[in-house]
Design a protein around this motif. Structure first.
Motif, PDB file in Angstrom:
ATOM      1  N   SER A  29      13.812  -2.510  15.695  1.00 22.36           N
ATOM      2  CA  SER A  29      14.162  -1.156  16.138  1.00 22.36           C
ATOM      3  C   SER A  29      13.284  -0.155  15.398  1.00 22.36           C
ATOM      4  CB  SER A  29      15.635  -0.858  15.860  1.00 22.36           C
ATOM      5  OG  SER A  29      15.873  -0.805  14.460  1.00 22.36           O
ATOM      6  N   ARG A  31      14.341   2.443  13.732  1.00 19.63           N
ATOM      7  CA  ARG A  31      14.958   2.652  12.420  1.00 19.63           C
ATOM      8  C   ARG A  31      14.602   1.508  11.471  1.00 19.63           C
ATOM      9  NH1 ARG A  31      19.433   6.037  11.832  1.00 19.63           N
ATOM     10  NH2 ARG A  31      20.349   4.523  10.387  1.00 19.63           N
ATOM     11  N   THR A  35      13.997   3.780   7.932  1.00 22.02           N
ATOM     12  CA  THR A  35      15.216   3.917   7.113  1.00 22.02           C
ATOM     13  C   THR A  35      15.972   2.612   6.930  1.00 22.02           C
ATOM     14  OG1 THR A  35      16.475   4.587   9.078  1.00 22.02           O
ATOM     15  CG2 THR A  35      15.497   6.343   7.727  1.00 22.02           C
ATOM     16  N   ASP A  36      15.895   1.694   7.913  1.00 20.73           N
ATOM     17  CA  ASP A  36      16.636   0.431   7.813  1.00 20.73           C
ATOM     18  C   ASP A  36      15.702  -0.761   7.597  1.00 20.73           C
ATOM     19  OD1 ASP A  36      18.959   1.851   8.241  1.00 20.73           O
ATOM     20  OD2 ASP A  36      19.026   1.441  10.400  1.00 20.73           O
ATOM     21  N   SER A 256      10.913  -1.547  18.321  1.00 20.47           N
ATOM     22  CA  SER A 256       9.946  -1.182  17.284  1.00 20.47           C
ATOM     23  C   SER A 256       8.530  -1.519  17.710  1.00 20.47           C
ATOM     24  CB  SER A 256      10.277  -1.886  15.964  1.00 20.47           C
ATOM     25  OG  SER A 256      10.217  -3.298  16.115  1.00 20.47           O
TER      26      SER A 256
END
Length: 286
Positions: A29, A31, A35-36, A256
């Motif tokens: 993804s 994120r 951030t993840d 992603s």
């Protein structure tokens, strides 16, 4: 399993270089790229792992973008001589080394992809739904090719050391490809085959041209303008051939990976415009 003549003639050198600890994509993804980001799944090789960390990637890009002034200051302090024989030899070896390296990447990546097409077909190669193509050669050479993009920062630094200004085209080229390839490697993107296959061939010819011009500056290479056109063509072909990934969405690739591909498309159109402007200036009298 019967081995075909193609498999007997062609083999892929597959160094043990992992892009994740479990062989699966680190990110699926958007994120997950930022951030993840799953740091606990980075490969055990500390150098590869470092170059997959988002903060390291962005930090190195920033350092590259601001490197001109510190390098000029260091030249002034050390009284660096850009006309020395040693520096000239270094430039020649740098270009020759990248030409040979690019040829090795081209040979192995083309072999891996063609063998996969022969064994499993175009659909399995294009989307690589089971990750087999990535694990059987494309992943290793995509990762190696990605890492080499940091070494190519030297192209800009060599110009600075020679007292010349690096063009916006060159800086944009080197910084942009690092970011796009990082996202693709972290996502194990099969569409990277178009980047690696095309760019490795172009770079083989390009760095061979640079090597010849370094050791023999007066040698006229009349096909040079066609090399620039080949660079423009590779971007157009790559963008066109990967549109299907965006159209098919989740059925072909992860979020992603498609994000990295969109970044590559935007970057690629910028390169096309810049290279066309460069070609018009340089070869308008040809």
């Amino acid at each position: 399993m019967k081995v075909s003549l193609l498999e007997k003639l062609w083999t892929v050198w597959n160094p043990s270089i992992l892009d994740s600890i479990d062989g699966r994509p680190i990110s699926s993804s958007i994120r997950g790229l930022f951030t993840d980001f799953e740091y606990d799944r980075l490969p055990t090789n500390p150098y590869v792992a470092a170059l997959l960390r988002p903060e390291v990637v962005l930090g190195l890009i920033v350092l590259y973008l601001v490197s001109k002034s510190p390098l000029q200051w260091a030249m002034k302090v050390t009284r660096f001589d850009s006309t020395s024989g040693a520096f000239h030899t270094f430039i020649a070896l740098h270009n020759l080394g990248l030409a040979v390296f690019s040829w090795i990447c081209a040979w192995n990546s083309w072999t891996a992809v063609l063998l996969h097409v022969h064994q499993f077909g175009l659909w399995s190669t294009y989307c690589d739904p089971d990750g087999r193509l990535w694990q059987n050669g494309l992943g290793v050479w995509s990762t190696i090719f990605y890492i080499s993009k940091y070494y190519e920062f030297l192209d800009t630094w060599v110009l600075v050391l020679k007292g010349k200004d690096a063009s916006f085209l060159q800086v944009y080229h080197h910084a942009g490809i690092v970011f796009c390839m990082w996202g693709a490697v972290a996502s194990q993107s099969a569409w990277l085959l178009f980047v690696v296959l095309l760019n490795s061939v172009i770079h083989t010819l390009m760095y061979l041209y640079f090597f010849i011009k370094t050791i023999s500056p007066t040698t006229e290479i009349k096909i040079a303008k066609y090399l620039t056109m080949a660079q423009i063509t590779q971007f157009m072909v790559g963008i066109t051939c990967t549109l299907g990934v965006l159209y098919m969405g989740d059925s072909c690739d992860s979020q992603s990976s498609r994000f990295a591909l969109v970044c590559l498309h935007v970057y690629g159109w910028g390169l096309i415009a810049l290279f066309m402007a460069f070609a018009k200036r340089k070869y308008k009298k040809s």
